[in-house]
Design a protein around this motif. Structure first.
Motif, short mmCIF file in Angstrom:
data_model
loop_
_atom_site.label_atom_id
_atom_site.label_comp_id
_atom_site.label_asym_id
_atom_site.label_seq_id
_atom_site.Cartn_x
_atom_site.Cartn_y
_atom_site.Cartn_z
N GLY A 1 -8.96 5.70 1.34
CA GLY A 1 -10.25 5.52 0.64
C GLY A 1 -10.13 5.09 -0.81
N ALA A 2 -8.90 4.85 -1.29
CA ALA A 2 -8.67 4.39 -2.67
C ALA A 2 -9.34 5.34 -3.66
CB ALA A 2 -9.10 2.95 -2.83
N MET B 1 -10.37 -3.23 -5.70
CA MET B 1 -11.00 -2.97 -4.39
C MET B 1 -12.49 -2.69 -4.56
SD MET B 1 -8.80 -3.42 -2.08
CE MET B 1 -7.94 -4.58 -3.06
N HIS C 1 -6.86 -4.03 8.40
CA HIS C 1 -6.46 -5.42 8.19
C HIS C 1 -5.14 -5.51 7.41
CE1 HIS C 1 -8.70 -6.43 4.14
NE2 HIS C 1 -7.98 -5.33 4.05
N TYR D 1 2.51 -2.37 -1.57
CA TYR D 1 1.99 -1.02 -1.83
C TYR D 1 3.04 -0.14 -2.49
CZ TYR D 1 -2.54 -1.43 0.43
OH TYR D 1 -3.83 -1.77 0.73
N HIS E 1 -2.55 11.71 1.31
CA HIS E 1 -2.16 11.74 2.72
C HIS E 1 -1.66 10.37 3.15
CE1 HIS E 1 -2.15 12.24 7.01
NE2 HIS E 1 -3.12 11.35 7.17
N TYR F 1 -1.33 7.88 6.07
CA TYR F 1 -2.05 7.76 7.34
C TYR F 1 -1.14 7.53 8.56
CZ TYR F 1 -2.49 2.78 5.70
OH TYR F 1 -2.30 1.52 5.21
N PHE F 2 0.15 7.40 8.34
CA PHE F 2 1.07 7.32 9.49
C PHE F 2 1.49 8.70 9.97
CE2 PHE F 2 1.93 3.12 7.46
CZ PHE F 2 1.54 2.32 8.52
N ASP G 1 -5.71 9.12 0.30
CA ASP G 1 -4.95 7.91 0.01
C ASP G 1 -3.49 8.29 -0.17
OD1 ASP G 1 -6.13 4.89 -0.78
OD2 ASP G 1 -4.06 5.24 -1.39
N ILE G 2 -2.63 7.30 -0.15
CA ILE G 2 -1.20 7.54 -0.28
C ILE G 2 -0.86 8.07 -1.68
CG2 ILE G 2 -0.67 5.14 -0.95
CD1 ILE G 2 1.48 7.06 1.51
C1 LIG Z 1 -7.27 -2.55 1.19
S1 LIG Z 1 -7.31 -0.96 0.47
C2 LIG Z 1 -8.89 -0.39 0.98
C3 LIG Z 1 -9.43 0.66 0.07
C4 LIG Z 1 -10.84 1.14 0.39
N1 LIG Z 1 -10.89 1.83 1.67
C5 LIG Z 1 -11.85 0.01 0.35
O1 LIG Z 1 -12.73 -0.02 1.21
O2 LIG Z 1 -11.78 -0.85 -0.54
C6 LIG Z 1 -6.22 -0.01 1.47
C7 LIG Z 1 -5.95 1.38 0.93
O3 LIG Z 1 -4.98 2.02 1.77
C8 LIG Z 1 -4.11 2.78 0.95
N2 LIG Z 1 -2.84 2.99 1.67
C9 LIG Z 1 -1.80 2.14 1.83
N3 LIG Z 1 -0.84 2.71 2.57
C10 LIG Z 1 -1.28 3.95 2.88
C11 LIG Z 1 -0.73 5.02 3.64
N4 LIG Z 1 0.46 4.92 4.24
N5 LIG Z 1 -1.46 6.14 3.77
C12 LIG Z 1 -2.68 6.25 3.19
N6 LIG Z 1 -3.26 5.27 2.45
C13 LIG Z 1 -2.56 4.14 2.30
C14 LIG Z 1 -3.95 1.93 -0.29
O4 LIG Z 1 -3.48 2.70 -1.39
C15 LIG Z 1 -5.37 1.39 -0.47
O5 LIG Z 1 -6.14 2.21 -1.29
#
Ligand SMILES: C[S@@+](CC[C@H](N)C(=O)[O-])C[C@H]1O[C@@H](n2cnc3c(N)ncnc32)[C@H](O)[C@@H]1O
Length: 398
Positions: A237-238, A204, A298, A187, A277, A279-280, A259-260
């Motif tokens: 949410g990408a 995605m 996951h 990431y 944002h 998420y941690f 999303d990050i």
């Molecule tokens: C596997 S993707 C899933 C995206 C979408 N929710 C979907 O259903 O396809 C995980 C998402 O988490 C985001 N992500 C990774 N680390 C993150 C963080 N620390 N805070 C927020 N979002 C993050 C990624 O950029 C990515 O868009």
């Protein structure tokens, strides 16, 4: 199996393939038959070639990804006309790859239904290779897996030996592949490059168009109507494709896509607010009705997943805020269709290799909420209708 059985089977298969439309299911029993056949094909192949050859071919399987990786990296598909042909020489001038190398790559690719070589020696598209040009989501999905994931996979066992207990995504195959062991993660690297971020979002979205992963099951499988005029936060949410689908079906809802990185995309008519944002860190949207995590957990081992659930707590309204997780749920071996189990276990392996994450069983999901905070009340984990994905829900009782 006697020779006559083989001959009869061959004739039936040939005749079905001569009219591919006959293989499209038109009734629910046809659909069952289609799914059963898909599950039986690997069995049939193993029965025909034998277990030794099956294992030889499995050990060789990675090599068949190499031409696809080359096609994707060097954008070979986009240089082949969609309605015409090109010589190896012309393709070489356009791409800078030598003709002999192109010939080796593309002739190998042809054994995977990619491209055709005409009697004139020119190359044209096959129906499959065309998709790499006409479907940007599929092209992004191929790129993500043949570049990023493949590098991680190749170094996963080394990473597991070096950091056996690690839950840190930096301590995985990808950082070793880049020669910066322990210093970076998938990431982090993707987030540095806007083009890769866009590609990730597209990949995605494409993944969620695959059979059983469609976002429609999330839209139809959850009682969004119960919320009425409320707020739903789509965490991680990408590019917001899931929120856009929910918003279209339930226009009273205000969707907040976090999303990050900023991955904003315009969805005409969708009621979406965008927010960068992590998420941690504490959830900034206070008092929403549902916090949705689709394919987020996951990516994370348990201790990190627990951190994410705890980071939501300060925002959860007293009694009633819901956490909704839309993700895989692993079954006992052999309890679901082979194809579904293969896909779920494959995804689990990708999470191990690329994200330091994991897929979970139903009891694991319940355990996560318990570990995060006893005020989470686990409500249910059930498979979404017509889907491979589950809806896992907990309520905040604090
Ligand atoms: C596997 S993707 C899933 C995206 C979408 N929710 C979907 O259903 O396809 C995980 C998402 O988490 C985001 N992500 C990774 N680390 C993150 C963080 N620390 N805070 C927020 N979002 C993050 C990624 O950029 C990515 O868009």
């Amino acid at each position: 199996m006697s020779t006559s059985t083989l001959t009869t089977l061959l004739a039936s298969v040939r005749s079905a393939l001569a009219t591919p439309s006959s293989l499209l299911p038109s009734t629910s029993s046809d659909q069952q038959a289609r799914l059963d056949l898909i599950d039986l094909l690997p069995e049939l192949n193993a029965a025909l070639i034998g277990d030794t050859a099956h294992l030889r071919e499995l050990a060789w399987s990675a090599i068949h990804v190499l031409p696809l990786a080359a096609i994707s990296r060097w954008k070979l598909a986009s240089h082949v006309p969609l309605d015409g042909e090109i010589t190896y020489h012309e393709l070489s001038s356009k791409t800078g790859i030598s003709s002999p190398l192109l010939k080796r790559i593309l002739r190998h690719a042809m054994t995977s239904r990619l491209f055709l070589e005409l009697p004139s020696g020119e190359i044209s598209h096959s129906p499959t290779s065309r998709l790499l040009v006409t479907n940007d989501g599929l092209a992004a999905f191929v790129d993500l897996h043949t570049e990023t994931a493949l590098k991680s996979i190749a170094h996963t066992l080394d990473a597991l030996e070096r950091w056996p207990e690690s839950t840190d995504p930096r301590e995985g195959g990808y950082s070793l592949a880049l020669g910066r062991g322990g210093e970076t993660s998938v990431y982090e690297e993707v987030a540095k490059d806007e083009g890769r971020m866009v590609g990730f979002g597209r990949a995605m979205r494409f993944f969620s168009e695959g059979e059983g992963y469609e976002v429609g099951s999330l839209v139809e499988g959850y009682a969004w109507g119960r919320i009425g005029k409320g707020v739903v936060v789509d965490v991680g949410g990408a590019n917001g494709f899931a929120s856009a689908a929910i918003s279209k079906a339930f226009p009273e809802l205000e969707m907040v896509v976090q999303d990050i990185q900023d991955m904003k995309v315009e969805y005409p008519g969708a009621n979406i607010r965008w927010m960068v944002h992590d998420y941690f860190t504490p959830q900034p949207v206070v008092g929403a009705d549902v916090y949705l995590y689709r394919f987020v957990f996951h990516n994370l081992y348990d201790e990190k997943a627990v951190e994410v659930l705890r980071a939501a707590v300060p925002a959860l309204k007293k009694k009633g805020a819901r956490i909704l997780i839309n993700d895989e749920c692993l079954s006992e071996p052999g309890k679901v269709r082979w194809r579904n189990e293969r896909a779920a276990r494959g995804l689990d392996a990708i999470m191990l290799a690329c994200m330091s994450g994991r897929e979970r069983e139903s009891s694991d999901w319940e355990g996560l909420f318990e570990k995060a905070d006893p005020r989470y009340k686990f409500l249910s984990a059930k498979i979404a209708p017509q889907s491979r994905l589950w809806l896992i829900e907990a309520e905040w009782t604090g």
